[in-house]
Design a protein around this motif. Structure first.
Motif, PDB file in Angstrom:
ATOM      1  N   GLU A 429      27.592   9.215   6.561  1.00  0.00           N
ATOM      2  CA  GLU A 429      28.958   8.849   6.938  1.00  0.00           C
ATOM      3  C   GLU A 429      29.676  10.053   7.559  1.00  0.00           C
ATOM      4  OE1 GLU A 429      32.479   6.610   7.426  1.00  0.00           O
ATOM      5  OE2 GLU A 429      30.371   6.074   7.145  1.00  0.00           O
ATOM      6  N   PHE A 430      29.481  11.221   6.987  1.00  0.00           N
ATOM      7  CA  PHE A 430      30.065  12.443   7.551  1.00  0.00           C
ATOM      8  C   PHE A 430      29.608  12.628   8.996  1.00  0.00           C
ATOM      9  CE2 PHE A 430      29.301  16.914   8.597  1.00  0.00           C
ATOM     10  CZ  PHE A 430      30.572  17.462   8.464  1.00  0.00           C
ATOM     11  N   MET A 431      28.321  12.461   9.232  1.00  0.00           N
ATOM     12  CA  MET A 431      27.784  12.605  10.587  1.00  0.00           C
ATOM     13  C   MET A 431      28.434  11.616  11.550  1.00  0.00           C
ATOM     14  SD  MET A 431      23.697  12.882   9.820  1.00  0.00           S
ATOM     15  CE  MET A 431      22.874  14.437   9.495  1.00  0.00           C
ATOM     16  N   ALA A 432      28.510  10.371  11.126  1.00  0.00           N
ATOM     17  CA  ALA A 432      29.064   9.330  12.000  1.00  0.00           C
ATOM     18  C   ALA A 432      30.531   9.587  12.309  1.00  0.00           C
ATOM     19  CB  ALA A 432      28.883   7.961  11.356  1.00  0.00           C
ATOM     20  N   VAL A 433      31.309   9.969  11.299  1.00  0.00           N
ATOM     21  CA  VAL A 433      32.741  10.204  11.495  1.00  0.00           C
ATOM     22  C   VAL A 433      32.964  11.402  12.403  1.00  0.00           C
ATOM     23  CG1 VAL A 433      34.867  10.894  10.327  1.00  0.00           C
ATOM     24  CG2 VAL A 433      33.428   9.100   9.340  1.00  0.00           C
ATOM     25  N   LYS A 434      32.222  12.466  12.183  1.00  0.00           N
ATOM     26  CA  LYS A 434      32.380  13.668  13.002  1.00  0.00           C
ATOM     27  C   LYS A 434      32.082  13.390  14.480  1.00  0.00           C
ATOM     28  CE  LYS A 434      33.637  17.220  10.501  1.00  0.00           C
ATOM     29  NZ  LYS A 434      34.784  18.093  10.879  1.00  0.00           N
ATOM     30  N   ARG A 438      33.810  12.643  19.518  1.00  0.00           N
ATOM     31  CA  ARG A 438      33.246  13.627  20.435  1.00  0.00           C
ATOM     32  C   ARG A 438      32.687  12.954  21.680  1.00  0.00           C
ATOM     33  NH1 ARG A 438      30.056  16.390  15.501  1.00  0.00           N
ATOM     34  NH2 ARG A 438      31.421  18.159  15.083  1.00  0.00           N
ATOM     35  N   ALA A 439      32.849  13.625  22.798  1.00  0.00           N
ATOM     36  CA  ALA A 439      32.228  13.114  24.025  1.00  0.00           C
ATOM     37  C   ALA A 439      30.711  13.234  23.940  1.00  0.00           C
ATOM     38  CB  ALA A 439      32.751  13.875  25.242  1.00  0.00           C
ATOM     39  N   GLU A 440      30.230  14.344  23.351  1.00  0.00           N
ATOM     40  CA  GLU A 440      28.800  14.562  23.154  1.00  0.00           C
ATOM     41  C   GLU A 440      28.547  14.722  21.659  1.00  0.00           C
ATOM     42  OE1 GLU A 440      26.572  14.374  25.449  1.00  0.00           O
ATOM     43  OE2 GLU A 440      27.955  14.227  27.143  1.00  0.00           O
ATOM     44  N   PRO A 441      27.876  13.768  21.034  1.00  0.00           N
ATOM     45  CA  PRO A 441      27.664  13.850  19.587  1.00  0.00           C
ATOM     46  C   PRO A 441      26.730  14.981  19.208  1.00  0.00           C
ATOM     47  CG  PRO A 441      26.387  12.048  20.509  1.00  0.00           C
ATOM     48  CD  PRO A 441      27.265  12.555  21.616  1.00  0.00           C
ATOM     49  N   VAL A 442      26.914  15.497  18.004  1.00  0.00           N
ATOM     50  CA  VAL A 442      26.047  16.546  17.475  1.00  0.00           C
ATOM     51  C   VAL A 442      24.860  15.939  16.738  1.00  0.00           C
ATOM     52  CG1 VAL A 442      25.918  18.431  15.773  1.00  0.00           C
ATOM     53  CG2 VAL A 442      27.862  18.275  17.343  1.00  0.00           C
ATOM     54  N   PHE A 443      25.106  14.849  16.026  1.00  0.00           N
ATOM     55  CA  PHE A 443      24.073  14.279  15.166  1.00  0.00           C
ATOM     56  C   PHE A 443      23.348  13.087  15.794  1.00  0.00           C
ATOM     57  CE2 PHE A 443      27.383  16.098  12.398  1.00  0.00           C
ATOM     58  CZ  PHE A 443      26.640  17.084  11.777  1.00  0.00           C
TER      59      PHE A 443
END
Length: 485
Positions: A429-434, A438-443
């Protein structure tokens, strides 16, 4: 010495071709046609002798030489051999009374020959490929009385290579995935393979190097491991990798996403079904580029029902996960041992201990070796000499940045809760919310992507992930990333 009107054309082909490719243009047979035509005109129809020297001639160049009755002078790979060979020919023709010389080169080693020909009353023309590449000494010789000098542009309109496409990008990346090195001498029929995929017009090696010039990235190592009898010594070496800068990494992400989705669906997916993840907001061009690349490189086929399916059985990991696994595993071990490198022989065991990817093959030596060859060819790991031994070094590769960024963000958020395990659902959930804003996701773009990040980090022992619980312990690698936050 009395000179006559017979003309001589001497072409240092490797020097000319290198200058043209270095300017971002392609080498083609039309250049040979133009050199012959210009030399014939300058000699008033008395062009008697014609020679081109190179370590190797591409097919279309050889055809042009035969058409114009130009002798091919195949020499060794060092430029000095071409210089000496052409100089000897020039002196022979000088003593035979030839009075017009057209020298095609930008190499300053020809300066003594040029001075000698001018001193003996010959008419000399120098054709060079790139004025910016000429040494100051060579530029100075071009101002001598009686010497004509022209750039190749003055007799031929050079052509730019076709725009770099996703297919060309994937073609080079796929060669690396197969463990094929992009630099150095031709190996594994890489030029023929790229021509078969429609990335190169033909198998001429000059086309390959023009592609590398436009899409490659060269890295110079001063400590590359080179075997010398029973030990490895540091030597200068130039590595050639795919340049994924200038927005090209977005195409890599799209290709990686599509191929992993198709590998998970043996029956195939339609274009509509593929418009998810990084391609969901795409206008269609990105997806079409990815599909054109994958079908062109013959990794994907389109069926009669308009579905796309993979043609190979080793694409489940895509193009990024294997590289991430090598980088994360090696980096964790280097930080653990507080060493810049580790002995290269330890890498297979390091990866094989917890595996690569998923499924029963993840521990196999065959998969581990293929992944290591890929990571070496792509520049995620390099071999350097340390105290006479061959060591593995984790490089600052752009391919590895996504897993670095993902780990350090998780570390900053959750390492303070170690050694207590955290529910997997909370991490996801943390990954999805973060990533949501964002224009470019980290996860990544979906749950599969987020699971992939956790899998790579767990296999690399940066985290522990079992029984739907995740523990993110304090590590030196994590601390190093957090200090730059």
């Amino acid at each position: 010495m009395a000179v006559g009107n017979k003309g001589v054309l001497l072409v240092d082909w490797d020097n000319l071709a290198g200058a043209i490719i270095g300017r971002g243009h392609v080498v083609e047979r039309g250049i040979v046609d133009a050199l012959w035509s210009d030399a014939t005109t300058r000699c008033g129809g008395h062009l008697q002798y014609k020679h081109m020297a190179a370590a190797k001639f591409d097919g279309s160049i050889s055809t042009a030489m035969r058409d114009h009755l130009i002798d091919d002078e195949v020499v060794g790979s060092t430029k000095e051999q071409a210089d000496i060979h052409l100089t000897v020919l020039a002196m022979d023709y000088l003593h035979q009374g030839c009075g017009q010389f057209i020298l095609v080169t930008g190499d300053q080693d020809f300066i003594p020959l040029i001075r000698r020909l001018l001193r003996d009353g010959c008419r000399v023309t120098v054709v060079y490929g790139d004025k910016d590449r000429l040494s100051s000494q060579f530029r100075g010789i071009l101002n001598l009385p009686g010497l004509d000098s022209i750039c190749i542009d003055d007799i031929y309109t050079l052509k730019k290579p076709p725009p770099v496409t996703s297919r060309a990008l994937l073609g080079l990346l796929e060669l690396q995935r197969q463990g094929i090195i992009l630099g150095g001498r031709e190996q594994a029929d890489r030029t023929a393979t790229l021509a078969r995929w429609g990335i190169l017009e033909n198998e001429d090696e000059s086309q390959y190097w023009a592609l590398i010039e436009s899409l490659g990235r060269k890295v110079v190592r001063t400590d590359a491991a080179v075997r010398a009898k029973d030990q490895f010594l540091p030597r200068n070496a130039t590595r050639t990798y795919v340049d994924v800068g200038s927005g090209r990494f977005a195409d890599v992400l799209a290709i990686d996403y599509v191929v992993r989705r198709l590998a998970a669906r043996p029956k195939g997916l339609t274009v509509t079904e593929l418009r998810t993840g990084p391609l969901q907001a795409d206008n269609g061009s990105g997806l079409l580029r990815a599909l054109d690349a994958l079908t062109g490189v013959q990794l994907v086929r389109k069926g009669a029902d308009d579905t796309y399916a993979v043609t190979a059985n080793d694409l489940a990991l895509g193009y990024l996960e294997p590289l991430w696994r090598v980088h994360a595993g090696l980096t964790m071990e280097c930080f653990r041992t507080q060493s810049r490198t580790i002995p290269f022989r330890r890498l297979p065991g390091l990866l094989g201990a917890s595996g690569v990817g998923q499924g029963p093959e993840k521990f196999s030596a065959g998969l581990v070796n293929r992944v290591l060859k890929y990571a070496s060819a792509a520049g995620v790991v390099d071999a350097v000499a340390v105290s006479g031994a061959r060591h593995a070094l984790a490089t600052n590769s752009p391919f590895a940045r996504p897993i670095e960024d993902a780990y350090h963000e998780l570390y900053r958020a959750f390492a303070g809760r170690a050694p207590s395990p955290i529910p997997e659902s909370e991490i996801l959930e943390f990954m999805a919310v973060k990533d949501r804003t964002r224009a470019e996701p980290v996860f990544g773009y979906d749950q599969r992507d987020r699971h992939r990040v956790l899998r790579v980090l767990a296999q690399s022992r940066a985290i522990t992930w079992r029984s739907e619980k995740v523990t993110i312990p304090q590590t030196r690698w994590g601390d190093a990333g957090s200090s730059f936050a």
